[in-house]
Design a protein around this motif. Sequence first.
Motif, PDB file in Angstrom:
ATOM      1  N   UNK A 156       0.827  -1.210   0.000  1.00  0.00           N
ATOM      2  CA  UNK A 156       0.000   0.000   0.000  1.00  0.00           C
ATOM      3  C   UNK A 156       0.863   1.262   0.000  1.00  0.00           C
ATOM      4  N   UNK A 157       2.091   1.126   0.467  1.00  0.00           N
ATOM      5  CA  UNK A 157       2.971   2.294   0.511  1.00  0.00           C
ATOM      6  C   UNK A 157       3.429   2.697  -0.889  1.00  0.00           C
ATOM      7  N   UNK A 158       3.677   1.737  -1.758  1.00  0.00           N
ATOM      8  CA  UNK A 158       4.093   2.035  -3.134  1.00  0.00           C
ATOM      9  C   UNK A 158       5.569   2.349  -3.260  1.00  0.00           C
ATOM     10  N   UNK A 159       6.145   3.096  -2.305  1.00  0.00           N
ATOM     11  CA  UNK A 159       7.566   3.459  -2.367  1.00  0.00           C
ATOM     12  C   UNK A 159       8.082   3.642  -0.939  1.00  0.00           C
ATOM     13  N   UNK A 160       9.348   3.184  -0.692  1.00  0.00           N
ATOM     14  CA  UNK A 160       9.979   3.350   0.619  1.00  0.00           C
ATOM     15  C   UNK A 160      11.469   3.619   0.405  1.00  0.00           C
ATOM     16  N   UNK A 161      12.088   4.154   1.418  1.00  0.00           N
ATOM     17  CA  UNK A 161      13.538   4.319   1.411  1.00  0.00           C
ATOM     18  C   UNK A 161      14.176   3.023   1.914  1.00  0.00           C
ATOM     19  N   UNK A 162      15.181   2.547   1.206  1.00  0.00           N
ATOM     20  CA  UNK A 162      15.815   1.266   1.559  1.00  0.00           C
ATOM     21  C   UNK A 162      17.322   1.452   1.605  1.00  0.00           C
ATOM     22  N   UNK A 163      17.955   0.490   2.202  1.00  0.00           N
ATOM     23  CA  UNK A 163      19.419   0.382   2.180  1.00  0.00           C
ATOM     24  C   UNK A 163      19.746  -0.869   1.395  1.00  0.00           C
ATOM     25  N   UNK A 164      20.645  -0.769   0.455  1.00  0.00           N
ATOM     26  CA  UNK A 164      20.953  -1.897  -0.404  1.00  0.00           C
ATOM     27  C   UNK A 164      22.428  -2.283  -0.246  1.00  0.00           C
ATOM     28  N   UNK A 165      22.704  -3.559  -0.455  1.00  0.00           N
ATOM     29  CA  UNK A 165      24.060  -4.095  -0.411  1.00  0.00           C
ATOM     30  C   UNK A 165      24.252  -5.015  -1.597  1.00  0.00           C
ATOM     31  N   UNK A 166      25.206  -4.665  -2.441  1.00  0.00           N
ATOM     32  CA  UNK A 166      25.514  -5.503  -3.597  1.00  0.00           C
ATOM     33  C   UNK A 166      26.416  -6.627  -3.137  1.00  0.00           C
ATOM     34  N   UNK A 167      25.982  -7.866  -3.360  1.00  0.00           N
ATOM     35  CA  UNK A 167      26.709  -9.048  -2.869  1.00  0.00           C
ATOM     36  C   UNK A 167      27.578  -9.610  -3.989  1.00  0.00           C
ATOM     37  N   UNK A 168      28.833  -9.911  -3.664  1.00  0.00           N
ATOM     38  CA  UNK A 168      29.766 -10.452  -4.635  1.00  0.00           C
ATOM     39  C   UNK A 168      29.678 -11.962  -4.733  1.00  0.00           C
TER      40      UNK A 168
END
Length: 210
Positions: A198-210
């Motif tokens: 229902x929110x449609x958009x949120x702020x996230x923290x991402x980590x690119x995994x090798x």
Amino acid sequence: MAGRHLRTRKFSPAGIAATAAVGVVLAVGGTVGAVQLTSAEPAAEPAAEPTVAEVLPSTLAPSSPSASPSASPSLSPSPKATPSPTATRTQAASRSKTRTASPKPTATKTTSSPKVVNSGSCGASFYDEGQMTANGETFNPDALTAAHKTLPFNTRVRVTNPANGKSVTVRINDRGPYVDGRCLDLSRAAFAAIASTDLGEIDVRYEVLG
């Protein structure tokens, strides 16, 4: 008529002595026989000879130090040898099974935590329209996938919602989003794993995994 001749017996002194001796013997024999007949009584039974146990004091125990070493071993009852129980060997339940070779230890793989090669924060949205993805797959809104503008396809990215601490790992298989401030466009299932759709958009923290 012939006349009878009368013979007179003449006894010599020797004959008289012999006759007297025979009479004495007969008289003595008769007297002895009479005495034996008149005095005949049941013969007394011979007294029983005392046994060794009666001769020894009744308080003398076989184990007493004062007991005579010459005492017969039959005074104390010899212990009866009891037959030793026959040893029965029972087969253990584990021995009755067919033996198999011991299993060789198998090396267990320890999965190390994936290495984080890049991280950052941005806005994330979701999409669920059926379409072809940029790498040629059919989009599946129920799969944990995402779109990114530059990351190589099949790169795995761990996305965390700082508001509740929930995270999900997605695979990049599409391009987008083309909206300022957003860097990830998650599938509906991936977005629902960390926040309400229902929110449609949120702020996230991402980590690119090798």
